[in-house]
Write an enzyme that holds these catalytic residues in place. Structure first.
Site, mmCIF file in Angstrom:
data_model
loop_
_atom_site.group_PDB
_atom_site.id
_atom_site.type_symbol
_atom_site.label_atom_id
_atom_site.label_comp_id
_atom_site.label_asym_id
_atom_site.label_seq_id
_atom_site.Cartn_x
_atom_site.Cartn_y
_atom_site.Cartn_z
ATOM 1 N N GLU A 93 0.807 -1.220 0.000
ATOM 2 C CA GLU A 93 0.000 0.000 0.000
ATOM 3 C C GLU A 93 0.848 1.281 0.000
ATOM 4 O OE1 GLU A 93 -4.121 -0.529 1.882
ATOM 5 O OE2 GLU A 93 -2.721 -1.172 3.441
ATOM 6 N N HIS A 112 -0.289 5.400 7.839
ATOM 7 C CA HIS A 112 -1.465 4.578 7.509
ATOM 8 C C HIS A 112 -1.611 3.543 8.611
ATOM 9 C CE1 HIS A 112 -4.310 1.886 5.838
ATOM 10 N NE2 HIS A 112 -3.428 0.945 5.567
ATOM 11 N N HIS A 114 -4.415 0.905 11.183
ATOM 12 C CA HIS A 114 -5.654 0.120 11.270
ATOM 13 C C HIS A 114 -6.155 0.105 12.708
ATOM 14 C CE1 HIS A 114 -3.286 -2.316 8.051
ATOM 15 N NE2 HIS A 114 -3.957 -1.360 7.443
ATOM 16 N N HIS A 182 -11.297 -0.616 6.977
ATOM 17 C CA HIS A 182 -9.858 -0.822 6.820
ATOM 18 C C HIS A 182 -9.043 -0.074 7.879
ATOM 19 C CE1 HIS A 182 -6.291 -0.754 3.697
ATOM 20 N NE2 HIS A 182 -5.873 -0.883 4.926
HETATM 21 MN MN MN Z 1 -3.779 -1.116 5.283
#
Ligand code: MN
Length: 249
Positions: A93, A112, A114, A182
């Site tokens: 990603e 990023h 989660h 996500h």
């Molecule tokens: Mn991810």
């Protein structure tokens, strides 16, 4: 003869990540801080824009953030191509990072994550909103990136430049966006601010769910959020020093 070989090797090693030593140290610390604070686990990533080449960013090879060292760091161009991969595997990603740096010259660091606490706000109509001063950066709420609008049925990963561009578009000029089903993406002008935003965004989400269970929530007024935001960089720097010291080496 032997000396020549050693110096060639060290030159090659330096050239793979050419960022300032302080930046490298802070990026390694950011990985470990976010893991220690429970924002990142085995997954998720943090990157920083290169200090001398704004069209490059630096991020670890595909590895759990808690384990990242300076040797794991790689340089990418803004299309997320590695400059010197040397066979190392990369985060699928990574396009999240490159595509945001392309359209946000004000952004120098991207996380990023989660964090489970933010997931409910990406899958229900309930907006994530700031309810205490350190999450004031959330302003009038975080936009939600719906990957179905960008890519139809996917494996939920932002694994192409097009999906990265769509996420950057959802983020717009904001400091954070939720990714439905996500996680989230958080951006900022520096590593300390972006790491701080990531930590306080996750805490705000937990507090918001708790407060909503008790009754009507008094969120920060937009004007309060604006006023509180001016203290953000300074406040996070103080926390940053502490987080950095407490994060495992
Ligand atoms: Mn991810």
């Amino acid at each position: 003869m032997k000396r020549t070989m050693v110096s060639k090797q060290s030159v090659k090693r330096r050239s793979s990540v050419s960022g300032a030593p302080q930046l490298i140290e802070d990026l390694v610390a950011a990985n470990r801080i976010l893991a220690a604070q429970g924002v990142l686990d085995g997954f998720g990533h943090v990157s920083v824009r290169h200090d001398r080449h704004p069209a490059r960013y630096i991020m670890s090879r595909a590895r759990a953030p808690e384990l990242v060292t300076a040797d794991d760091l790689m340089e990418y161009d803004l299309d997320s191509n590695p400059r010197d991969a040397r066979g190392r595997s990369m985060y699928l990603e990574r396009f999240i990072h490159g595509e945001i740096y392309k359209v946000r010259p004000d952004v120098n660091a991207v996380v990023h994550h989660h964090s489970p606490s933010v997931i409910p706000f990406g899958v229900t109509p309930m907006p994530l909103r700031p309810l205490y001063h350190v999450s004031a950066f959330l302003g009038d709420g975080a936009p939600v990136f719906e990957i179905r609008n960008a890519g139809g049925m996917t494996d939920m990963l932002v694994r192409t430049p097009a999906l990265g561009r769509a996420l950057a578009q959802s983020l717009g000029g904001k400091p954070a966006a939720l990714m439905r089903g996500h996680g989230a993406v958080v951006v900022g002008p520096s590593l300390p601010v972006t790491v701080g935003r990531s930590i306080y965004m996750a805490i705000n989400a937990t507090l918001q769910a708790q407060a909503m269970a008790l009754g009507n929530v008094a969120y920060l007024d937009l004007e309060e959020a604006r006023l509180a935001g001016t203290h953000e960089a300074m406040g996070f720097e103080r926390s940053w020093e502490l987080w950095k010291r407490k994060a495992p080496k």
